[in-house]
Design an enzyme around this catalytic site. Structure first.
Site, PDB file in Angstrom:
ATOM      1  N   ARG A   1      -2.566  -6.200  -8.279  1.00 38.25           N
ATOM      2  CA  ARG A   1      -1.536  -7.225  -8.139  1.00 38.25           C
ATOM      3  C   ARG A   1      -1.651  -8.326  -9.173  1.00 38.25           C
ATOM      4  O   ARG A   1      -0.661  -8.896  -9.616  1.00 38.25           O
ATOM      5  CB  ARG A   1      -1.640  -7.877  -6.745  1.00 38.25           C
ATOM      6  CG  ARG A   1      -1.097  -7.025  -5.632  1.00 38.25           C
ATOM      7  CD  ARG A   1      -1.535  -7.552  -4.297  1.00 38.25           C
ATOM      8  NE  ARG A   1      -2.985  -7.417  -4.146  1.00 38.25           N
ATOM      9  CZ  ARG A   1      -3.657  -7.694  -3.033  1.00 38.25           C
ATOM     10  NH1 ARG A   1      -3.021  -8.160  -1.988  1.00 38.25           N
ATOM     11  NH2 ARG A   1      -4.950  -7.514  -2.972  1.00 38.25           N
TER      12      ARG A   1
ATOM     13  N   HIS B   1       0.839  -1.209   0.000  1.00 37.52           N
ATOM     14  CA  HIS B   1       0.000   0.000   0.000  1.00 37.52           C
ATOM     15  C   HIS B   1       0.872   1.256   0.000  1.00 37.52           C
ATOM     16  O   HIS B   1       0.609   2.215  -0.731  1.00 37.52           O
ATOM     17  CB  HIS B   1      -0.895   0.023   1.246  1.00 37.52           C
ATOM     18  CG  HIS B   1      -1.921  -1.072   1.297  1.00 37.52           C
ATOM     19  ND1 HIS B   1      -2.090  -1.879   2.398  1.00 37.52           N
ATOM     20  CD2 HIS B   1      -2.824  -1.502   0.380  1.00 37.52           C
ATOM     21  CE1 HIS B   1      -3.076  -2.742   2.173  1.00 37.52           C
ATOM     22  NE2 HIS B   1      -3.527  -2.549   0.947  1.00 37.52           N
TER      23      HIS B   1
ATOM     24  N   SER C   1      -2.920  -8.176   2.931  1.00 38.71           N
ATOM     25  CA  SER C   1      -3.306  -7.938   4.323  1.00 38.71           C
ATOM     26  C   SER C   1      -3.775  -9.233   4.977  1.00 38.71           C
ATOM     27  O   SER C   1      -3.468  -9.496   6.145  1.00 38.71           O
ATOM     28  CB  SER C   1      -4.409  -6.889   4.396  1.00 38.71           C
ATOM     29  OG  SER C   1      -3.946  -5.662   3.895  1.00 38.71           O
TER      30      SER C   1
END
Ligand code: ADP
Length: 152
Positions: free
Chosen positions: A93, A19, A131
């Site tokens: 991604r 991020h 995450s």
């Protein structure tokens, strides 16, 4: 000239080096970036508390006057409009991200024509950081410090 403000929304549970990379690269394109932690209804129970994450992201970018950190609990497009953001910044991604981001971008365009979504392809070295994986490792007491841009 009008200030180019971008909103970078996400759950950020937790905010990762992936991020951070998107935000820092975004600074090349925008005058100001608002990092906004959303209360995602589908993932309503957070692992890391929202106040803690807000403070940690603030700390990460304390040297950048043009990065603002905030929270929101409404439609992203509406929040962008209220905050004068004409751009929505997101990271990509892989094809899974693409499928998801594509549908979000289409609905946001329907809701708020003036909002342009901008996607940055992840840097290869961060492409596998997610995450959810970090939460799993942390839950079982693994060391996640090298995936995060701050100290927990
Ligand atoms: P959300 O729950 O809204 O998907 P996330 O916090 O998971 O929020 O992600 C926010 C944005 O950051 C998304 O656009 C996501 O694709 C992107 N992102 C997540 N991890 C990475 C990474 N390692 N590299 C680049 N972009 C990423």
């Amino acid at each position: 000239m009008k200030k180019r403000v971008a909103l970078f929304p996400g759950s950020f549970d937790p905010f990762t080096k992936g991020h951070e990379d998107i935000v820092l690269r975004g600074l090349e394109l925008f005058d100001e970036i608002i990092v906004a932690i959303g209360y995602n209804t589908q993932k309503s129970v957070r692992y890391f508390e929202i106040e803690l994450m807000t403070n940690l992201i603030n700390k990460t970018f304390e040297k950048y006057p043009n990065i603002r950190v905030t929270q929101f609990a409404e439609l992203t497009a509406e929040f962008a409009r209220k905050n004068g953001a004409s751009f929505l910044l997101r990271g990509l991604r892989n094809t899974t991200d693409f499928e998801y981001e594509n549908s979000i971008a289409q609905i946001n365009r329907e809701l708020y024509q003036e909002l342009e979504s901008v996607f940055l392809i992840t840097s290869p070295k961060f492409a596998w950081i997610s995450s959810s994986i970090i939460r799993e490792v942390h839950r079982y007491k693994g060391d996640v410090s090298k995936f995060l841009p701050y100290k927990l």
